[in-house]
Scaffold this active site. Sequence first.
Site, PDB file in Angstrom:
ATOM      1  CD  GLU A   1     150.888  61.438  18.441  1.00 26.16           C
ATOM      2  OE1 GLU A   1     150.309  62.530  18.526  1.00 26.16           O
ATOM      3  OE2 GLU A   1     151.123  60.877  17.348  1.00 26.16           O
TER       4      GLU A   1
ATOM      5  CG  ASP B   1     141.847  44.675  10.764  1.00 26.64           C
ATOM      6  OD1 ASP B   1     140.725  44.360  10.336  1.00 26.64           O
ATOM      7  OD2 ASP B   1     142.289  44.278  11.861  1.00 26.64           O
TER       8      ASP B   1
HETATM    9  P1  ADP Z   1     145.785  45.239  20.792  1.00 25.58           P
HETATM   10  O1  ADP Z   1     147.069  45.241  20.001  1.00 25.58           O
HETATM   11  O2  ADP Z   1     145.885  44.408  22.037  1.00 25.58           O
HETATM   12  O3  ADP Z   1     144.557  44.922  19.965  1.00 25.58           O
HETATM   13  P2  ADP Z   1     145.046  48.032  20.672  1.00 25.58           P
HETATM   14  O4  ADP Z   1     146.005  48.558  19.691  1.00 25.58           O
HETATM   15  O5  ADP Z   1     143.655  47.749  20.215  1.00 25.58           O
HETATM   16  O6  ADP Z   1     145.641  46.721  21.364  1.00 25.58           O
HETATM   17  O7  ADP Z   1     145.037  49.028  21.904  1.00 25.58           O
HETATM   18  C1  ADP Z   1     144.290  48.777  23.084  1.00 25.58           C
HETATM   19  C2  ADP Z   1     143.442  49.988  23.477  1.00 25.58           C
HETATM   20  O8  ADP Z   1     144.303  51.076  23.746  1.00 25.58           O
HETATM   21  C3  ADP Z   1     142.542  50.431  22.342  1.00 25.58           C
HETATM   22  O9  ADP Z   1     141.255  49.964  22.540  1.00 25.58           O
HETATM   23  C4  ADP Z   1     142.586  51.951  22.425  1.00 25.58           C
HETATM   24  O10 ADP Z   1     141.487  52.429  23.150  1.00 25.58           O
HETATM   25  C5  ADP Z   1     143.822  52.276  23.200  1.00 25.58           C
HETATM   26  N1  ADP Z   1     144.857  52.861  22.321  1.00 25.58           N
HETATM   27  C6  ADP Z   1     145.435  52.292  21.237  1.00 25.58           C
HETATM   28  N2  ADP Z   1     146.377  53.090  20.711  1.00 25.58           N
HETATM   29  C7  ADP Z   1     146.404  54.207  21.487  1.00 25.58           C
HETATM   30  C8  ADP Z   1     147.177  55.418  21.471  1.00 25.58           C
HETATM   31  N3  ADP Z   1     148.121  55.612  20.565  1.00 25.58           N
HETATM   32  N4  ADP Z   1     146.928  56.351  22.405  1.00 25.58           N
HETATM   33  C9  ADP Z   1     145.986  56.137  23.361  1.00 25.58           C
HETATM   34  N5  ADP Z   1     145.246  55.015  23.439  1.00 25.58           N
HETATM   35  C10 ADP Z   1     145.450  54.052  22.520  1.00 25.58           C
END
Ligand code: ADP
Length: 299
Positions: free
Chosen positions: A98, A203
């Site tokens: 989502e 985490d």
């Molecule tokens: P990684 O696995 O590379 O650490 P993240 O899970 O931190 O990646 O996601 C990268 C960026 O995308 C995050 O900094 C956040 O701002 C954005 N993000 C993460 N999940 C969502 C989501 N479900 N919807 C919108 N943006 C998201």
Amino acid sequence: MSNDPVREWILSEGKATQITRISPVGGGCINLASRYDTDAGSFFVKTNSQHCIRSIGPSMFEGEALGLGAMFETGSIRVPKPYKVGSLPTGGSFIIMEFIEFGASRGNQSDLGRKLAEMHKAGKSSEGFGFDVDNTIGSTPQINSWSTDWIQFYGEHRLGYQLKLALDQYGDSAIYEKGQRLIKSMGPLFDNVVIEPCLLHGDLWSGNICSDKKGEPVILDPACYYGHNEAEFGMSWCAGFGGSFYNSYFQVMPKQPGFEKRRDLYMLYHYLNHYNLFGSGYRSSAMSIIDDYLAMLKA
Ligand code: ADP
């Protein structure tokens, strides 16, 4: 037939008939992130390629999806609903979830404390402490083999694992030996505590906490497992939790006797992980926690 499994999923089970825009999302540490806008709403997609040294393959997204799914099921704090994990024809892997439109603020601390406690309370396991899959903490493997004994689990799969890693990669026998002494003698820190397996994000630091457009707290990027609820505060040195956060938390999950005495023990896991990931700058913090406990426990 397209050879892109992300598109295929969005245009079938995702119930979209058209992808109107694909745009990159910045800010991730490990993977490539994109937003897919469609006539059925927006999806958040992360991919990793085989060439990415730090990516750990489909199992990493598998773990993330199972963690997000378990948290989502509790119906407490908002997390993105995971939809699909799979492999790319190029050899990498992907996760579709989502898309959440984030708000400007970090959200209300008191709401965050209450909802996190509600998640801990609702997320129960009949198998004990652990999780269905191993996952990662940062990029360090996190072992989640089931155990019915929390002290054994935390000693072996959390502190013990990190100590062995420090021994193997830095030859640090001093921290290894003292740490092992602490593991063998930490039992009294848990006297009179009822420890039930609770679903933990695993985490929880400020980089993984945000809010949606309505200001409701959202947590992301978990390293979930079922553990002692207090272990959730192991990253609190990077989370900025204030008094209102803890007050609300403890109204739902009452503070157990000796909570303060165990705080550093739970931070120790993450300090050791930082030492293993980022080097010697974190060694003295870990070592001084161990030394203080050895003195307190006369071990
Ligand atoms: P990684 O696995 O590379 O650490 P993240 O899970 O931190 O990646 O996601 C990268 C960026 O995308 C995050 O900094 C956040 O701002 C954005 N993000 C993460 N999940 C969502 C989501 N479900 N919807 C919108 N943006 C998201």
